[in-house]
Design an enzyme around this catalytic site. Structure first.
Site, PDB file in Angstrom:
ATOM      1  CG  ASP A  99      -1.961   1.033   1.253  1.00  0.00           C
ATOM      2  OD1 ASP A  99      -1.968   1.879   0.343  1.00  0.00           O
ATOM      3  OD2 ASP A  99      -2.785   1.030   2.179  1.00  0.00           O
ATOM      4  CG  ASP A 114      -3.131   3.716  -2.776  1.00  0.00           C
ATOM      5  OD1 ASP A 114      -4.224   3.123  -2.735  1.00  0.00           O
ATOM      6  OD2 ASP A 114      -2.677   4.366  -1.822  1.00  0.00           O
ATOM      7  CD  GLU A 115      -5.615  -0.523  -0.544  1.00  0.00           C
ATOM      8  OE1 GLU A 115      -5.609  -1.629   0.047  1.00  0.00           O
ATOM      9  OE2 GLU A 115      -6.483   0.311  -0.367  1.00  0.00           O
TER      10      GLU A 115
HETATM   11 MG   LIG Z   1      -2.406   3.950   0.286  1.00  0.00          MG
END
Ligand SMILES: [Mg+2]
Length: 380
Positions: free
Chosen positions: A9, A99-100
């Site tokens: 993340d 974003d993960e």
């Molecule tokens: Mg993040």
């Protein structure tokens, strides 16, 4: 069997991209978003600013905050670059959001033994299990996680936190324990202790409404939830939520990491040696990149509408410029022409800072039709 899962993340993704691309923002409290805070840098979070907060309230909490507009082409480009690093590892990669991602290290991933993963500076020392005390799979997963963090930092310039555990839910929670810019490994023998100490609202998949019901019933920690039977949890939180909390509290989470391929872009880049570049050299670089990308798109029978130019400068700052074409293309000359136009617009910046890397990416992809005709459509 001990398959290990990583949850990777990026930290304060939008704010980190802004800080990466503008040195004036580094070390400063940064808010992304004009009305609502989409992301707050860790410097801003220290003042109590959180994502989802109105910017007016955030400014009251942190009057020195610098507010910047979101930059979607830069985010998409950074995301693709990060996912390229993750996929390169050979692990199964399941994107979980912009974003993960979850990664399953499986058996196939070869992680050469080397230096043991460094303990994260920000997390308490007891947070990282000693690899020597853990089975081999844990050690390999921790080594891979450390390498991914290093590679993403070096190649994309962004801080990535990673949680490592045997289940998705634990890996997801562990990555939060790892933040900022850290690695947190839950060794198998520590899973229950880690899980049971958590407040119920920290469990991935437990929403605010479920947490409220549990709190009202006096259930604050996962350990307390584990002490009650499934029927009681279902009576408190509802059928599905009660069943879920019961399973997680007993560390039963068999959800697999599923690869979702679906390429989102084609890109290529070229490093340049330091020193002033002539306009002709830059044009040649962009033309070459356009040809490489077009050849790969042709092979995969894909076309794209948005051309993104990426630049890295002599002072390691970066800039991203993009242009969306009226129709999707896989044509080398069209791609290069769009890149050239973006390059022309960025020339003042290049002259000031000196350029050390030129990258071109085509995104906003469509399938290429048989006759090369592509439907006009807007991206979702
Ligand atoms: Mg993040």
């Amino acid at each position: 069997m001990c398959s290990m899962i990583l949850h990777a993340d990026l930290d304060a993704f939008y704010a980190s991209v802004a800080q990466r691309d503008d040195p004036a923002l580094r070390g400063r409290p940064v808010l992304v978003g004009s009305w609502v805070v989409m992301a707050a840098s860790y410097e801003a979070r220290a003042y109590g600013v959180r994502g989802g907060m109105g910017t007016a309230q955030a400014r009251r909490l942190c009057p020195d905050a610098l507010v910047v507009d979101p930059s979607w082409p830069a985010y998409m480009e950074a995301r693709e670059a990060v996912f390229a690093v993750l996929r390169r590892s050979g692990a199964t990669v399941e994107p979980a959001s912009i974003d993960e991602a979850f990664l399953d290290i499986g058996d196939a991933v070869d992680v050469p033994a080397g230096r043991p993963p460094p303990a994260p500076a920000a997390a308490p020392p007891e947070a990282v299990e000693h690899a020597a005390a853990a089975p081999d799979a844990v050690e390999r997963a921790a080594r891979l996680a450390a390498r991914l963090r290093r590679d993403v930092r070096a190649e994309v310039g962004l801080p990535l936190s990673i949680g490592v555990a045997r289940t998705k839910v634990l890996a997801k929670i562990a990555s939060r324990s790892a933040k900022p810019d850290g690695l947190f490994v839950v060794a198998p023998e520590r899973e229950l202790a880690y899980l049971h100490a958590l407040p119920v609202e920290d469990v991935w998949g437990v929403g605010a409404a479920t947490a409220r019901k549990l709190h009202l019933a006096g259930v604050r920690t996962v350990g307390q939830a584990a002490a009650i039977g499934e029927p009681a949890l279902m009576a408190i939180a509802g059928k599905a939520a009660g069943r879920y909390v019961h399973a997680i509290a007993h560390n039963r989470d068999h959800r697999p990491v599923r690869a979702r391929r679906g390429r989102r872009s084609f890109g290529a880049q070229r490093a340049l040696r330091r020193g002033p570049r002539t306009r002709a050299e830059l044009t040649e670089a962009v033309t070459g990149l356009g040809e490489r990308i077009a050849a790969r798109m042709e092979r995969k029978r894909r076309a794209g509408r948005t051309v993104v130019l990426r630049l890295r400068f002599g002072d390691y700052t970066r800039a991203t410029r993009s242009r969306t074409l009226p129709r999707a293309t896989a044509d080398a000359a069209e791609i290069a022409a769009a890149g050239e136009e973006l390059l022309a617009a960025a020339l003042p910046l290049i002259e000031r800072r000196g350029v050390t890397l030129v990258g071109l990416t085509v995104t906003n992809l469509a399938e290429k039709g048989d006759a090369g005709q592509l439907p006009l459509f807007e991206p979702p």
